[in-house]
Design a protein around this motif. Structure first.
Motif, short mmCIF file in Angstrom:
data_model
loop_
_atom_site.label_atom_id
_atom_site.label_comp_id
_atom_site.label_asym_id
_atom_site.label_seq_id
_atom_site.Cartn_x
_atom_site.Cartn_y
_atom_site.Cartn_z
N UNK A 38 110.20 -33.56 -10.08
CA UNK A 38 108.82 -33.50 -10.54
C UNK A 38 108.69 -33.84 -12.01
N UNK A 39 109.73 -33.58 -12.80
CA UNK A 39 109.69 -33.92 -14.21
C UNK A 39 109.63 -35.43 -14.42
N UNK A 40 110.09 -36.19 -13.45
CA UNK A 40 110.10 -37.66 -13.57
C UNK A 40 109.02 -38.32 -12.71
N UNK A 41 108.32 -37.55 -11.91
CA UNK A 41 107.32 -38.10 -10.99
C UNK A 41 106.03 -37.28 -11.10
N UNK A 42 105.03 -37.84 -11.80
CA UNK A 42 103.78 -37.11 -12.03
C UNK A 42 103.04 -36.82 -10.73
N UNK A 43 103.12 -37.76 -9.79
CA UNK A 43 102.43 -37.56 -8.51
C UNK A 43 103.04 -36.38 -7.75
N UNK A 44 104.37 -36.33 -7.73
CA UNK A 44 105.04 -35.22 -7.05
C UNK A 44 104.71 -33.89 -7.73
N UNK A 45 104.67 -33.91 -9.05
CA UNK A 45 104.36 -32.70 -9.81
C UNK A 45 102.97 -32.18 -9.46
N UNK A 46 102.02 -33.11 -9.39
CA UNK A 46 100.64 -32.77 -9.06
C UNK A 46 100.57 -32.19 -7.64
N UNK A 47 101.29 -32.82 -6.74
CA UNK A 47 101.28 -32.39 -5.34
C UNK A 47 101.88 -30.99 -5.20
N UNK A 48 102.96 -30.74 -5.89
CA UNK A 48 103.58 -29.41 -5.83
C UNK A 48 102.66 -28.35 -6.41
N UNK A 49 102.02 -28.68 -7.55
CA UNK A 49 101.13 -27.71 -8.18
C UNK A 49 99.96 -27.37 -7.25
N UNK A 86 99.89 -46.55 -7.18
CA UNK A 86 99.93 -45.16 -7.62
C UNK A 86 98.54 -44.57 -7.76
N UNK A 87 97.60 -45.38 -8.23
CA UNK A 87 96.21 -44.94 -8.36
C UNK A 87 95.63 -44.58 -7.00
N UNK A 88 95.84 -45.46 -6.02
CA UNK A 88 95.35 -45.19 -4.67
C UNK A 88 96.03 -43.96 -4.08
N UNK A 89 97.32 -43.78 -4.36
CA UNK A 89 98.05 -42.64 -3.83
C UNK A 89 97.53 -41.33 -4.44
N UNK A 90 97.20 -41.38 -5.72
CA UNK A 90 96.65 -40.20 -6.40
C UNK A 90 95.31 -39.81 -5.78
N UNK A 91 94.45 -40.81 -5.56
CA UNK A 91 93.16 -40.53 -4.93
C UNK A 91 93.34 -39.95 -3.54
N UNK A 92 94.29 -40.49 -2.81
CA UNK A 92 94.49 -40.01 -1.44
C UNK A 92 95.03 -38.59 -1.42
N UNK A 93 95.76 -38.21 -2.46
CA UNK A 93 96.24 -36.82 -2.54
C UNK A 93 95.05 -35.87 -2.69
#
Length: 456
Positions: A38-49, A86-93
């Motif tokens: 998660x420290x290297x992947x902002x999307x994963x960090x957001x998802x975990x949080x 990544x933008x689309x993936x963030x929105x889909x999250x």
């Protein structure tokens, strides 16, 4: 000394990334690995949080979603090609957390956040060219979740009305063309009434906003309020055949037959104008039936068929005939179709009906009128004809091949090659060409055509 054979590798290796193998690592080790990733992947960090917030409760999860949506709403920089996925993936999250965990915890809170998310759609699309449609797909998927969520969410009618009204008004690019049509029928009476009031008020303030006008019309139609429905059309629109027919059908359903007759009269199609005429004709037939004039309705059905070879009026006409009259009428209809002024319309009708022998006869008798530009029609007709009428099918394929070669249509080169192969197979079935150019003669002709078109 004989070497000892090596043990075969097990197919179910413990090194394979499977759920079972990961569970075997243990919760503590997995947690450490996830923290490091998660420290290297902002999307994963957001998802975990967000998942952790969901474990605490709906309010906490909603707060995390709202925080991220606020950041996205504040964004002004365009999305680069590298950041697009990544933008689309963030929105889909955000979408997935709203319609999944949050909806399960608190449907009302989820609906409020879904409406806010949908309202972001036009702005998010403006930040990217969306070359693969990934962003549009996210918001389309979110809109599809709205009807089910509206049904289970316990929300004040006025709140639902304001949210949906704002969505309709803010949908500048037509991102949600069917949203209201899908949501409105499932609303309770109080919510639908509030929504209609909201939309009428917004339309009153923005009279030129056509999407608000269409929304008001939809709600009026759902409530069978004919007068409110009529009020959404201008006088000029009411004089158009399609609109006149649409209005007349509503008036007929309401039992207002004289008004329906006047609506049709004022929207009567002008000579030679075909656009919207079908809707006008259908309303005219419905009015004749409603006024107790079945014989006239039958005449109108036949006239509607003959004018544009429409299948629906003809089928309705035949259903109302008794004895063997329907057989005779159908034969007369096929003869009328074969004599129709426009060959392509006649062919389209005969294969849609279907009357394959008549379609074959049409092709054989009027081969000179084949329009090779109508490739979809000709290919569909050839598919239906090739089993029992190979000569007719061959003529259709030949027309497309010659057109491709004559005008050097490179986009159709592969299709032309496939069509030539089909002609070879069809020719093997034909013993007597019955006056039509043989396959050998046709191939010789296109060979000359190709030679003539080659640059010297």
């Amino acid at each position: 000394m004989t070497p000892t054979p090596r043990a075969a590798k097990r197919s179910g290796s413990r090194k394979t990334l499977t759920q079972a193998n990961l569970e075997a690592l243990g919760a503590e080790k997995l947690a450490l690995l996830l923290l490091a990733a998660a420290e290297e992947d902002a999307h994963l960090k957001r998802r975990l949080r967000m998942n952790l917030a969901g474990e605490v409760g709906a309010e906490d999860l909603a707060g995390e979603v709202a925080k991220r949506m606020a950041a996205l709403e504040a964004r002004r920089a365009r999305v680069s090609a590298r950041g697009y996925k990544g933008f689309a993936r963030d929105l889909d999250l955000q979408r997935a957390m709203i319609v999944g965990p949050l909806a399960g915890l608190d449907p009302g809170l989820a609906l409020a956040h879904l409406c806010r998310f949908l309202a972001m759609g036009p702005a998010m699309l403006s930040l990217t060219r969306d070359p693969r449609g990934l962003v549009a797909d996210v918001f389309a998927a979110a809109a599809q979740s709205a009807p089910a969520l509206v049904k289970v969410a316990r929300v004040e009618p006025a709140t639902v009305a304001r949210a949906l009204g704002a969505l309709v008004e803010g949908d500048r690019g037509g991102l949600y063309p069917d949203l209201l049509e899908q949501v409105a029928p499932g609303l309770e009476a109080a919510a639908r009434k509030a929504l209609r009031t909201e939309l009428e008020q917004r339309w009153g303030e923005h009279r030129r906003m056509d999407r608000l006008r269409r929304a008001v019309r939809l709600l009026a139609d759902l409530d069978a309020d004919v007068d409110a429905y009529l009020a959404t059309f201008t006088d000029a629109e009411r004089s158009e055949p399609e609109t006149g027919g649409t209005i007349a059908r509503r008036l007929i359903a309401a039992g207002r037959l004289q008004e329906a007759e006047a609506a049709l009269r004022s929207a009567a199609p002008k000579q030679g104008v075909g656009q919207g005429r079908a809707a006008w004709e259908d309303a005219q037939i419905a009015l004749a039936e409603a006024q107790g004039r079945p014989d006239e309705a039958q005449e109108l059905r036949w006239a509607a068929f003959e004018r544009a070879l429409r299948t629906a009026p003809l089928r309705d006409h035949l259903k109302r005939l008794s004895g063997f009259d329907d057989v005779e009428a159908e034969e007369r209809a096929m003869a009328s179709a074969k004599a129709h002024a426009r060959f392509s319309d006649a062919l389209a009708f005969l294969i849609a009906w279907p009357s394959i022998p008549d379609a074959a006869q049409l092709v054989l008798e009027r081969a000179g009128e084949i329009d090779p530009a109508r490739t979809e029609l000709l290919e569909a007709a050839a598919d239906l004809l090739e089993a029992r009428h190979p000569i007719a099918a061959s003529l259709l394929l030949r027309a497309m091949i010659v057109d491709t070669l004559r005008w050097r249509r490179t986009d159709r080169a592969q299709a032309a090659g496939d069509q030539i192969d089909r002609l070879e197979n069809l020719a093997a079935q034909i013993a007597d060409w019955n006056g039509v150019m043989t396959h050998e003669a046709f191939v010789e002709g296109i060979s000359r055509l190709v030679a003539q078109r080659r640059p010297r």
